[in-house]
Design an enzyme around this catalytic site. Structure first.
Site, PDB file in Angstrom:
ATOM      1  N   HIS A  94     -42.988  59.642  83.161  1.00 32.41           N
ATOM      2  CA  HIS A  94     -42.720  58.461  83.979  1.00 32.41           C
ATOM      3  C   HIS A  94     -42.610  58.825  85.456  1.00 32.41           C
ATOM      4  O   HIS A  94     -42.335  59.972  85.815  1.00 32.41           O
ATOM      5  CB  HIS A  94     -41.447  57.771  83.505  1.00 32.41           C
TER       6      HIS A  94
ATOM      7  N   GLU B  59     -40.349  58.172  87.712  1.00 32.67           N
ATOM      8  CA  GLU B  59     -39.052  58.671  88.153  1.00 32.67           C
ATOM      9  C   GLU B  59     -38.917  60.160  87.838  1.00 32.67           C
ATOM     10  O   GLU B  59     -38.473  60.944  88.673  1.00 32.67           O
ATOM     11  CB  GLU B  59     -37.916  57.904  87.462  1.00 32.67           C
TER      12      GLU B  59
ATOM     13  N   CYS C 159     -36.479  53.122  82.303  1.00 34.45           N
ATOM     14  CA  CYS C 159     -36.071  53.207  80.902  1.00 34.45           C
ATOM     15  C   CYS C 159     -34.799  54.055  80.815  1.00 34.45           C
ATOM     16  O   CYS C 159     -34.380  54.683  81.787  1.00 34.45           O
ATOM     17  CB  CYS C 159     -37.194  53.829  80.060  1.00 34.45           C
TER      18      CYS C 159
ATOM     19  N   CYS D 137     -35.285  57.835  81.767  1.00 38.88           N
ATOM     20  CA  CYS D 137     -35.341  58.055  83.218  1.00 38.88           C
ATOM     21  C   CYS D 137     -33.988  57.797  83.863  1.00 38.88           C
ATOM     22  O   CYS D 137     -33.625  58.466  84.828  1.00 38.88           O
ATOM     23  CB  CYS D 137     -36.430  57.188  83.851  1.00 38.88           C
TER      24      CYS D 137
END
Length: 167
Positions: free
Chosen positions: A81, A83, A109, A112
């Protein structure tokens, strides 16, 4: 116009850093969801950026970009992801991430959220929370609330389109 008057239609810091996150998202090869992240210090200096994509060394042509089917044949167990990538892309001292702010165009999410918390980042600014009712995002908000991470949706006075010509 007076020479002593500043330009009036410049973008805010929040708009600037979110635009950097959105620009970073344009590097994503994901055919469905492109997400970008921009980490910023207290004095408005960009520390790192990232976007969602395949891990280093995983050929983008062989990467399973699908969203449906057998879990091991979808992107979900493999994709990094935005992040996570922004935090891992940072090359300075971890101390510099403490009290930083992260801009993302999609609310993080729960995985993260944990990475953001562990990195020392203390504030999150996001554009979209389209998965707000998902268990992952409910967990994210709980994690952020319990750990003292501030989060806010970027409130724009008007829809803004930024155009960049590269020529």
């Amino acid at each position: 116009m007076s020479q002593n008057k500043k330009r009036e239609n410049y973008i805010s810091w929040d708009e600037y850093f979110m635009a950097i996150a959105k620009l970073s998202a344009m590097r994503s090869k994901d055919p469905n969801t492109q997400v970008g992240a921009c980490i910023v210090s207290n004095d408005n200096r960009i520390l790192s950026i990232g976007y969602n994509g395949a891990p280093n060394g995983f050929d983008d042509e062989k990467f399973p970009w699908g969203r449906e089917g057998d879990n091991l044949e979808t992107k979900y167990p493999y994709v990094c992801h935005a992040e996570m990538n922004a935090i891992l892309n940072y090359r300075g001292s971890k101390k510099d991430l403490e009290n930083a702010k992260i801009y993302v165009d999609l609310f993080p999410c729960n995985e993260c959220a944990k990475i953001i918390i562990q990195s020392g980042i203390k504030e999150l600014v996001f554009l979209s929370d389209k998965y707000a009712d998902s268990e992952n995002n409910i967990a994210s908000r709980r994690l952020f609330d319990e750990c003292g991470i501030k989060y806010k949706k970027l409130q724009l006075k008007e829809n803004k389109e930024l155009k960049i010509d590269l020529f």
